[in-house]
Design a protein around this motif. Structure first.
Motif, PDB file in Angstrom:
ATOM      1  N   UNK A 125     -14.754   0.768   3.496  1.00  9.67           N
ATOM      2  CA  UNK A 125     -13.733   0.094   4.530  1.00  9.67           C
ATOM      3  C   UNK A 125     -12.783   1.182   4.854  1.00  9.67           C
ATOM      4  N   UNK A 126     -12.308   1.750   3.765  1.00  3.88           N
ATOM      5  CA  UNK A 126     -11.040   2.655   4.020  1.00  3.88           C
ATOM      6  C   UNK A 126     -10.343   3.693   2.791  1.00  3.88           C
ATOM      7  N   UNK A 127      -8.971   3.957   2.988  1.00  6.11           N
ATOM      8  CA  UNK A 127      -8.446   5.290   2.326  1.00  6.11           C
ATOM      9  C   UNK A 127      -8.336   4.359   1.127  1.00  6.11           C
ATOM     10  N   UNK A 128      -7.614   4.920   0.146  1.00  4.47           N
ATOM     11  CA  UNK A 128      -6.359   4.673  -0.389  1.00  4.47           C
ATOM     12  C   UNK A 128      -5.447   4.884  -0.053  1.00  4.47           C
ATOM     13  N   UNK A 129      -4.530   3.038  -0.545  1.00  8.65           N
ATOM     14  CA  UNK A 129      -2.999   2.845  -0.209  1.00  8.65           C
ATOM     15  C   UNK A 129      -2.316   2.543  -0.897  1.00  8.65           C
ATOM     16  N   UNK A 130      -0.894   2.561  -0.804  1.00  8.53           N
ATOM     17  CA  UNK A 130      -0.108   2.476  -1.926  1.00  8.53           C
ATOM     18  C   UNK A 130       1.139   1.583  -0.992  1.00  8.53           C
ATOM     19  N   UNK A 131       1.082   0.545  -1.326  1.00  8.54           N
ATOM     20  CA  UNK A 131       2.109  -0.354  -0.100  1.00  8.54           C
ATOM     21  C   UNK A 131       2.981  -0.769  -1.195  1.00  8.54           C
ATOM     22  N   UNK A 132       4.975  -0.791  -0.579  1.00  4.69           N
ATOM     23  CA  UNK A 132       6.100  -1.008  -1.645  1.00  4.69           C
ATOM     24  C   UNK A 132       5.373  -2.773  -1.375  1.00  4.69           C
ATOM     25  N   UNK A 133       6.251  -3.872  -2.900  1.00  3.64           N
ATOM     26  CA  UNK A 133       6.255  -4.818  -2.670  1.00  3.64           C
ATOM     27  C   UNK A 133       7.960  -4.888  -2.338  1.00  3.64           C
ATOM     28  N   UNK A 134       8.325  -6.106  -1.617  1.00  6.62           N
ATOM     29  CA  UNK A 134       9.903  -6.693  -1.552  1.00  6.62           C
ATOM     30  C   UNK A 134      10.326  -7.505  -1.995  1.00  6.62           C
ATOM     31  N   UNK A 135      11.342  -7.885  -1.943  1.00  7.79           N
ATOM     32  CA  UNK A 135      11.750  -9.461  -2.878  1.00  7.79           C
ATOM     33  C   UNK A 135      11.452 -10.553  -1.700  1.00  7.79           C
ATOM     34  N   UNK A 136      10.550 -11.791  -2.489  1.00 10.30           N
ATOM     35  CA  UNK A 136       9.971 -12.999  -1.451  1.00 10.30           C
ATOM     36  C   UNK A 136       8.980 -12.670  -1.994  1.00 10.30           C
ATOM     37  N   UNK A 137       8.889 -13.433  -0.433  1.00  9.15           N
ATOM     38  CA  UNK A 137       7.065 -13.205  -0.375  1.00  9.15           C
ATOM     39  C   UNK A 137       6.770 -12.240   0.194  1.00  9.15           C
ATOM     40  N   UNK A 138       5.318 -11.919   0.099  1.00  6.27           N
ATOM     41  CA  UNK A 138       4.652 -10.761   0.731  1.00  6.27           C
ATOM     42  C   UNK A 138       3.158 -11.476   1.275  1.00  6.27           C
ATOM     43  N   UNK A 139       3.187 -11.673   2.165  1.00  7.22           N
ATOM     44  CA  UNK A 139       1.513 -11.599   2.840  1.00  7.22           C
ATOM     45  C   UNK A 139       0.647 -10.551   3.463  1.00  7.22           C
ATOM     46  N   UNK A 140       0.174 -10.635   2.576  1.00  4.35           N
ATOM     47  CA  UNK A 140      -0.752  -9.807   2.870  1.00  4.35           C
ATOM     48  C   UNK A 140      -2.489  -9.613   3.243  1.00  4.35           C
ATOM     49  N   UNK A 141      -3.076  -8.957   4.340  1.00  4.13           N
ATOM     50  CA  UNK A 141      -3.614  -9.230   5.721  1.00  4.13           C
ATOM     51  C   UNK A 141      -4.100  -7.939   5.647  1.00  4.13           C
TER      52      UNK A 141
END
Length: 174
Positions: A74-90
């Motif tokens: 479905x897609x390429x490798x991605x590296x996505x940073x997290x932030x403090x608090x809630x991280x809504x992923x979708x």
């Protein structure tokens, strides 16, 4: 290899840019929606790393870690940073606001699928907590589905499955 975005359906089309010269026009037909469109080779139209993406080498140097989206059909490798608090992923979609938009055409991933909460405890250590966001297909941690009310603490290397897409947690360096 470079990617260009279909203007109709947001599908990425991959091509080898080394075969063409800057300023040359190319015509593409989208595999998904069959839209025909053209681009002129230049720096502005080619897909570079999005501002929210980071390089793999930088993943553990971030203050709060990151998630790695494993490359699949479905897609390429991605590296996505997290932030403090809630991280809504979708799943990334026009008009849907999420903290971590995953670029995929995986239909089994909700646009607002799960949440990873990041916080520091009294000792200053970063703590990660995973919960499902009432998704249709559910959120899996190491092949175990999370219940509606589950709040599971996760650590470095945790394997999270959203639909047919796999994420790996990269914890922040201590």
């Amino acid at each position: 290899m470079k990617r260009v975005l279909c203007p109709k359906c947001d599908n990425y089309i991959t091509f080898d840019e080394t075969k063409y010269t800057e300023g040359q026009s190319l015509v593409f037909v989208c595999d998904q929606c069959k839209k025909q469109f053209s681009i002129r080779i230049g720096k502005s139209k080619l897909k570079a790393i999005r501002k929210e993406e980071i390089l793999d080498e930088q993943a553990n140097k971030e203050d709060f870690g990151s998630i790695v989206v494993v490359e699949n059909v479905f897609g390429y490798k991605q590296v996505l940073p997290l932030i403090e608090g809630d991280n809504l992923i979708g799943r990334r979609s026009k008009g849907t606001e999420v903290d971590i938009p995953i670029e995929t055409s995986d239909p089994s991933m909700d646009r607002r699928h799960c949440i990873i909460n990041v916080k520091r405890n009294k000792q200053g250590e970063v703590i990660y907590t995973l919960r499902d966001n009432d998704s249709i297909t559910g959120t899996f941690l190491m092949n175990e589905i999370l219940g509606d009310k589950d709040r599971i603490r996760i650590e470095e290397g945790a394997i999270i499955t959203l639909g047919a897409t796999t994420l790996i947690l990269r914890a922040a360096e201590k």
